[in-house]
Design a protein around this motif. Sequence first.
Motif, PDB file in Angstrom:
ATOM      1  N   TYR A   1       0.433   8.155   8.111  1.00  0.00           N
ATOM      2  CA  TYR A   1       1.771   8.680   7.271  1.00  0.00           C
ATOM      3  C   TYR A   1       1.519   9.787   6.253  1.00  0.00           C
ATOM      4  O   TYR A   1       2.169  10.551   6.237  1.00  0.00           O
ATOM      5  CB  TYR A   1       2.203   7.367   6.767  1.00  0.00           C
ATOM      6  N   GLY A   2       0.236   9.538   5.561  1.00  0.00           N
ATOM      7  CA  GLY A   2      -0.014  10.392   4.554  1.00  0.00           C
ATOM      8  C   GLY A   2      -0.219  11.888   5.152  1.00  0.00           C
ATOM      9  O   GLY A   2       0.204  12.865   4.755  1.00  0.00           O
ATOM     10  N   VAL A   3      -0.961  12.079   6.250  1.00  0.00           N
ATOM     11  CA  VAL A   3      -1.371  13.174   6.863  1.00  0.00           C
ATOM     12  C   VAL A   3      -0.126  13.914   7.353  1.00  0.00           C
ATOM     13  O   VAL A   3      -0.045  15.048   7.358  1.00  0.00           O
ATOM     14  CB  VAL A   3      -2.532  12.884   7.784  1.00  0.00           C
ATOM     15  N   TYR A   4       0.668  13.090   7.608  1.00  0.00           N
ATOM     16  CA  TYR A   4       1.928  13.434   8.610  1.00  0.00           C
ATOM     17  C   TYR A   4       2.911  14.297   7.410  1.00  0.00           C
ATOM     18  O   TYR A   4       3.495  15.193   7.622  1.00  0.00           O
ATOM     19  CB  TYR A   4       2.833  12.598   9.290  1.00  0.00           C
TER      20      TYR A   4
ATOM     21  N   TYR B   1      10.844  -0.241   1.862  1.00  0.00           N
ATOM     22  CA  TYR B   1       9.744  -0.524   2.767  1.00  0.00           C
ATOM     23  C   TYR B   1       9.969  -1.490   3.853  1.00  0.00           C
ATOM     24  O   TYR B   1      10.279  -2.836   3.447  1.00  0.00           O
ATOM     25  CB  TYR B   1       8.591  -1.086   1.746  1.00  0.00           C
ATOM     26  N   GLY B   2       9.982  -1.049   4.857  1.00  0.00           N
ATOM     27  CA  GLY B   2      10.457  -1.826   6.078  1.00  0.00           C
ATOM     28  C   GLY B   2       9.316  -3.163   6.401  1.00  0.00           C
ATOM     29  O   GLY B   2       9.553  -4.173   6.984  1.00  0.00           O
TER      30      GLY B   2
ATOM     31  N   GLY C   1       9.657   9.429 -11.238  1.00  0.00           N
ATOM     32  CA  GLY C   1      10.056   9.306  -9.896  1.00  0.00           C
ATOM     33  C   GLY C   1       9.430   8.378  -9.170  1.00  0.00           C
ATOM     34  O   GLY C   1       9.672   7.656  -8.220  1.00  0.00           O
ATOM     35  N   TRP C   2       8.005   8.448  -9.192  1.00  0.00           N
ATOM     36  CA  TRP C   2       7.313   7.362  -8.645  1.00  0.00           C
ATOM     37  C   TRP C   2       7.483   6.003  -8.829  1.00  0.00           C
ATOM     38  O   TRP C   2       7.519   5.205  -7.983  1.00  0.00           O
ATOM     39  CB  TRP C   2       5.870   7.881  -8.621  1.00  0.00           C
ATOM     40  N   LEU C   3       7.439   5.812 -10.189  1.00  0.00           N
ATOM     41  CA  LEU C   3       7.594   4.451 -10.750  1.00  0.00           C
ATOM     42  C   LEU C   3       9.363   3.882 -10.456  1.00  0.00           C
ATOM     43  O   LEU C   3       9.141   2.604  -9.905  1.00  0.00           O
ATOM     44  CB  LEU C   3       7.527   4.286 -12.263  1.00  0.00           C
ATOM     45  N   ILE C   4      10.317   4.533 -10.516  1.00  0.00           N
ATOM     46  CA  ILE C   4      11.643   4.199 -10.137  1.00  0.00           C
ATOM     47  C   ILE C   4      11.670   4.054  -8.705  1.00  0.00           C
ATOM     48  O   ILE C   4      12.147   3.009  -8.340  1.00  0.00           O
ATOM     49  CB  ILE C   4      12.565   5.447 -10.941  1.00  0.00           C
ATOM     50  N   ILE C   5      11.326   5.089  -7.911  1.00  0.00           N
ATOM     51  CA  ILE C   5      11.703   4.764  -6.544  1.00  0.00           C
ATOM     52  C   ILE C   5      10.509   4.182  -5.804  1.00  0.00           C
ATOM     53  O   ILE C   5      10.813   3.275  -5.141  1.00  0.00           O
ATOM     54  CB  ILE C   5      11.892   6.372  -5.951  1.00  0.00           C
ATOM     55  N   ASP C   6       9.286   4.710  -5.668  1.00  0.00           N
ATOM     56  CA  ASP C   6       8.490   4.202  -4.860  1.00  0.00           C
ATOM     57  C   ASP C   6       7.813   2.986  -5.346  1.00  0.00           C
ATOM     58  O   ASP C   6       7.438   2.062  -4.516  1.00  0.00           O
ATOM     59  CB  ASP C   6       7.145   5.336  -4.782  1.00  0.00           C
ATOM     60  N   VAL C   7       8.081   2.281  -6.565  1.00  0.00           N
ATOM     61  CA  VAL C   7       7.613   1.142  -6.897  1.00  0.00           C
ATOM     62  C   VAL C   7       8.622   0.091  -7.066  1.00  0.00           C
ATOM     63  O   VAL C   7       8.621  -0.865  -6.298  1.00  0.00           O
ATOM     64  CB  VAL C   7       6.775   1.218  -8.199  1.00  0.00           C
ATOM     65  N   PHE C   8       9.537   0.352  -7.988  1.00  0.00           N
ATOM     66  CA  PHE C   8      10.526  -0.578  -8.269  1.00  0.00           C
ATOM     67  C   PHE C   8      11.614  -0.668  -7.438  1.00  0.00           C
ATOM     68  O   PHE C   8      11.889  -1.811  -6.353  1.00  0.00           O
ATOM     69  CB  PHE C   8      11.203  -0.614  -9.593  1.00  0.00           C
ATOM     70  N   TYR C   9      12.189   0.384  -6.890  1.00  0.00           N
ATOM     71  CA  TYR C   9      13.268   0.361  -5.890  1.00  0.00           C
ATOM     72  C   TYR C   9      13.026  -0.123  -4.487  1.00  0.00           C
ATOM     73  O   TYR C   9      13.540  -1.171  -3.912  1.00  0.00           O
ATOM     74  CB  TYR C   9      14.055   1.745  -6.043  1.00  0.00           C
ATOM     75  N   LYS C  10      11.924   0.554  -4.081  1.00  0.00           N
ATOM     76  CA  LYS C  10      11.594   0.209  -2.418  1.00  0.00           C
ATOM     77  C   LYS C  10      11.006  -0.967  -2.291  1.00  0.00           C
ATOM     78  O   LYS C  10      11.231  -1.729  -1.490  1.00  0.00           O
ATOM     79  CB  LYS C  10      10.663   1.439  -2.108  1.00  0.00           C
ATOM     80  N   ILE C  11      10.403  -1.637  -3.254  1.00  0.00           N
ATOM     81  CA  ILE C  11       9.629  -3.102  -3.267  1.00  0.00           C
ATOM     82  C   ILE C  11      10.801  -4.028  -3.381  1.00  0.00           C
ATOM     83  O   ILE C  11      10.886  -5.020  -2.430  1.00  0.00           O
ATOM     84  CB  ILE C  11       8.627  -3.166  -4.265  1.00  0.00           C
TER      85      ILE C  11
ATOM     86  N   ALA D   1       0.790  -1.189  -0.164  1.00  0.00           N
ATOM     87  CA  ALA D   1       0.049  -0.061  -0.046  1.00  0.00           C
ATOM     88  C   ALA D   1       0.852   1.418   0.073  1.00  0.00           C
ATOM     89  O   ALA D   1       0.456   2.265  -0.433  1.00  0.00           O
ATOM     90  CB  ALA D   1      -1.173   0.109   1.116  1.00  0.00           C
ATOM     91  N   PHE D   2       2.173   1.075   0.310  1.00  0.00           N
ATOM     92  CA  PHE D   2       2.886   2.386   0.431  1.00  0.00           C
ATOM     93  C   PHE D   2       3.372   3.019  -0.767  1.00  0.00           C
ATOM     94  O   PHE D   2       2.956   4.186  -1.122  1.00  0.00           O
ATOM     95  CB  PHE D   2       4.625   1.915   0.777  1.00  0.00           C
ATOM     96  N   PRO D   3       3.344   2.390  -1.998  1.00  0.00           N
ATOM     97  CA  PRO D   3       3.485   3.229  -3.183  1.00  0.00           C
ATOM     98  C   PRO D   3       2.144   4.031  -3.392  1.00  0.00           C
ATOM     99  O   PRO D   3       2.239   5.213  -4.030  1.00  0.00           O
ATOM    100  CB  PRO D   3       3.671   2.063  -4.252  1.00  0.00           C
ATOM    101  N   PHE D   4       1.033   3.485  -3.273  1.00  0.00           N
ATOM    102  CA  PHE D   4      -0.208   4.212  -3.721  1.00  0.00           C
ATOM    103  C   PHE D   4      -0.501   5.473  -2.695  1.00  0.00           C
ATOM    104  O   PHE D   4      -0.927   6.494  -3.008  1.00  0.00           O
ATOM    105  CB  PHE D   4      -1.445   3.284  -3.661  1.00  0.00           C
ATOM    106  N   THR D   5       0.039   5.097  -1.424  1.00  0.00           N
ATOM    107  CA  THR D   5      -0.030   6.302  -0.416  1.00  0.00           C
ATOM    108  C   THR D   5       0.904   7.329  -0.758  1.00  0.00           C
ATOM    109  O   THR D   5       0.384   8.599  -0.671  1.00  0.00           O
ATOM    110  CB  THR D   5       0.314   5.677   1.207  1.00  0.00           C
ATOM    111  N   ASN D   6       2.163   6.982  -1.206  1.00  0.00           N
ATOM    112  CA  ASN D   6       3.094   8.042  -1.657  1.00  0.00           C
ATOM    113  C   ASN D   6       2.650   8.684  -3.107  1.00  0.00           C
ATOM    114  O   ASN D   6       2.845   9.820  -3.104  1.00  0.00           O
ATOM    115  CB  ASN D   6       4.364   7.417  -2.004  1.00  0.00           C
ATOM    116  N   LEU D   7       1.783   7.928  -3.794  1.00  0.00           N
ATOM    117  CA  LEU D   7       1.025   8.673  -4.922  1.00  0.00           C
ATOM    118  C   LEU D   7       0.401   9.729  -4.459  1.00  0.00           C
ATOM    119  O   LEU D   7       0.550  10.638  -5.030  1.00  0.00           O
ATOM    120  CB  LEU D   7       0.764   7.636  -6.026  1.00  0.00           C
ATOM    121  N   ALA D   8      -0.585   9.335  -3.413  1.00  0.00           N
ATOM    122  CA  ALA D   8      -1.587  10.324  -3.012  1.00  0.00           C
ATOM    123  C   ALA D   8      -0.726  11.641  -2.479  1.00  0.00           C
ATOM    124  O   ALA D   8      -1.118  12.797  -2.496  1.00  0.00           O
ATOM    125  CB  ALA D   8      -2.407   9.847  -2.084  1.00  0.00           C
ATOM    126  N   ILE D   9       0.107  11.496  -1.835  1.00  0.00           N
ATOM    127  CA  ILE D   9       1.167  12.454  -1.231  1.00  0.00           C
ATOM    128  C   ILE D   9       1.758  13.330  -2.445  1.00  0.00           C
ATOM    129  O   ILE D   9       1.725  14.460  -2.460  1.00  0.00           O
ATOM    130  CB  ILE D   9       2.363  11.914  -0.515  1.00  0.00           C
TER     131      ILE D   9
END
Length: 437
Positions: free
Chosen positions: A393-396, A284-285, A221-231, A198-206
């Motif tokens: 997390y998103g609101v923060y 993603y921990g 940036g979202w695809l490279i970092i939040d989707v591929f790299y972090k997963i 769920a992290f990539p989609f939350t980061n997308l909303a942010i």
Amino acid sequence: MTQLSFTYTNSPYKAQQLIEFNDPGLFTVELYDVGLLVLGLIVLIAVILPRLVSDRLMVTAPLVYMATGALLFLLPWAPTLPDLVDDAWWPKRLTELGVIIALTSAGLKINRPFARTTWTVSWRLLAVTMPLSIAFAAWLGWWLAGLMPAAALLLGAVISPTDPVLASDVQTTAPGQPDDSSTRLALTTEAGLNDGLAFPFTNLAIAVALVGLAPSEWLLGWLIIDVFYKIIVGVLVGAVSGWLMAQLFFRFPATRGLPKTMTGIAVLSLTLVPYGFAELLSSYGFIAVFVGACVFRDVECSHEYHAALHELSEEFERVFVAVLMYLLGAYAASGLLGHMTLPMWGLVVCIVFLVRPISGLIGLVGSDLPRRKRLAISFFGIRGIGSFYYLAYGVYHAHFPEAMSVWAIVIAVVTISVFVHGITARSVMNWVATERN
């Protein structure tokens, strides 16, 4: 005449108060002390409740925790609850601990080999059902409840993680106990992985909240970092950490006799080490913790020590669930649901009874599961601690003008989900078990 006080203040030393103000201060109470007492009572309830709730009753422990929180908050001495938007740091950290402990417990429960066949149904739920649930919920949030695009996307992301921890009757069994239920396995493995996905989609909303809807501002940036790299890094860190820790626990010569007195430390290390390394590498921990626990269990899957580890991790998990469900009841009774409008209530009903079941059935099209199992898996889209974490997390991390409305919707969704799925879990699972393949 001496006047006694009962306030939530930082009281001075009692002798000083008696000398300077002629007040012994015997009934002057600090809010911190009240908080410790309430926490102790919640933990006590978590300890004794399983002994009091009969298997024949449909009342579940989370329901009792929520009711307790609502009742205690309605008492006249109940403190003011922190604001969930302005003080988003504390729910983010509290739910974070609850989630990673639950992920360790879930990973240790996987009684099947860490192989592709174990995840056959889970991949369908993660690759098809989860994105569909996010899209449907976001669209309904925008169309039905009138949320702005960023808030609607945030809502879709935060309600996507499922949480079978809140309905224990749909989890896989503890280590050492036979369990041939593909339904339980699918729900447990799905929840373990979608709590991280769920992290990539939350980061997308942010990203949308910060820079707008134009994909040119965030897509690459979202695809490279939040989707591929972090997963990918989260999976690798979890796999390596779980394997190395299993070698230290089970293969290292000095660990032949694994002391049960060290079980608590072992559970914490199995939880915090993968999580810490993954977060240090900006991945993603949550994914690392679950994968680490699965790999750890797989190395010596029949070792009796797994049962002790799982038992203690469940105790930690039970405490966090009790505290968080108490707070859910308290916030629900505090007037937060007053933000709900009729369209928002309609949205809540759709999320619980339409979005997940329809998305689940679509995701399972073509699977070889019997009809009842497909229906049960699609129905049990239980929402819980993970949803609270991602929303905090998103609101923060970004400003969402409709954040309080999203909080109200999510609290309503989780409350209804815990109630409906909790009281139906046992009967539905029994119904599934009677079907002939």
